[in-house]
Enzyme design. Structure first.
Site, PDB file in Angstrom:
ATOM      1  CG  PHE A  42      30.399  44.953  41.277  1.00  0.00           C
ATOM      2  CD1 PHE A  42      31.232  45.472  40.301  1.00  0.00           C
ATOM      3  CD2 PHE A  42      29.097  44.749  40.553  1.00  0.00           C
ATOM      4  CE1 PHE A  42      30.838  46.027  39.022  1.00  0.00           C
ATOM      5  CE2 PHE A  42      28.615  45.271  39.450  1.00  0.00           C
ATOM      6  CZ  PHE A  42      29.585  45.921  38.658  1.00  0.00           C
ATOM      7  CB  ILE A  67      43.085  38.949  46.377  1.00  0.00           C
ATOM      8  CG1 ILE A  67      42.793  39.602  48.060  1.00  0.00           C
ATOM      9  CG2 ILE A  67      44.361  38.263  46.265  1.00  0.00           C
ATOM     10  CD1 ILE A  67      42.783  38.310  48.771  1.00  0.00           C
ATOM     11  CG  HIS A  73      36.334  39.643  38.188  1.00  0.00           C
ATOM     12  ND1 HIS A  73      36.562  39.540  39.617  1.00  0.00           N
ATOM     13  CD2 HIS A  73      34.962  39.702  37.899  1.00  0.00           C
ATOM     14  CE1 HIS A  73      35.063  39.571  39.947  1.00  0.00           C
ATOM     15  NE2 HIS A  73      34.417  39.722  38.987  1.00  0.00           N
ATOM     16  CG  PHE A  98      37.630  53.034  48.189  1.00  0.00           C
ATOM     17  CD1 PHE A  98      36.550  52.297  47.608  1.00  0.00           C
ATOM     18  CD2 PHE A  98      38.999  52.574  48.004  1.00  0.00           C
ATOM     19  CE1 PHE A  98      36.982  51.156  46.573  1.00  0.00           C
ATOM     20  CE2 PHE A  98      39.202  51.506  47.412  1.00  0.00           C
ATOM     21  CZ  PHE A  98      38.381  50.910  46.469  1.00  0.00           C
TER      22      PHE A  98
END
Length: 140
Positions: A42, A67, A73, A98
């Site tokens: 994040f 994971i 979340h 990415f």
């Protein structure tokens, strides 16, 4: 040429494997690498933005792992990390790849980090290098 690697270290072993392979790719092309560590995926977009806006790097490889767990979340972190990294490269013009594993379990993560044809760290570095080459071709 200098490159930045920003890595989320939430899964430390995976982060280490991804960094090693990305670094190898950059260094094989004669690039220098600076490493920046953040807590998790994040936080990658902001770290990438800091690196891109510094003017010191030809590109940024964003690495980490998310994971899937028992809650939603996972979906929020994956979506926002991807969107944020894309926003940084579009805003700054600095390639930001990415290289974040978005997987169901640790076995999938291990299969996609460190060696083999599904090595996300190496793929991210190759993506940065490819975009740097396109930018050079188009800038004359």
């Amino acid at each position: 040429m200098k490159f930045a690697i920003v890595v989320g270290q939430f899964y430390e072993e995976l982060a280490e494997r991804l960094v090693i392979s990305a670094k190898e790719v950059f260094e094989a092309e004669g690039g220098e690498v600076d490493l920046f560590v953040v807590p998790g995926a994040f936080e990658l977009p902001l770290a990438a933005q800091y690196a891109a806006e510094s003017g010191r790097y030809a590109g940024v490889a964003c690495l980490g792992a998310v994971i899937r767990g028992e809650t939603t979340h996972y979906d929020y972190v994956c979506t926002e990390a991807a969107r944020g990294i894309q926003d940084v490269q579009l805003k700054t013009g600095v390639p930001c790849a990415f290289g974040v594993l978005t997987v169901e379990n640790m076995d999938q993560a291990l299969a996609r980090s460190g060696g083999g044809k599904r090595d996300s760290g190496a793929h991210a570095a190759h993506a940065v290098l490819a975009l740097v080459k396109v930018r050079e071709q188009l800038s004359g």
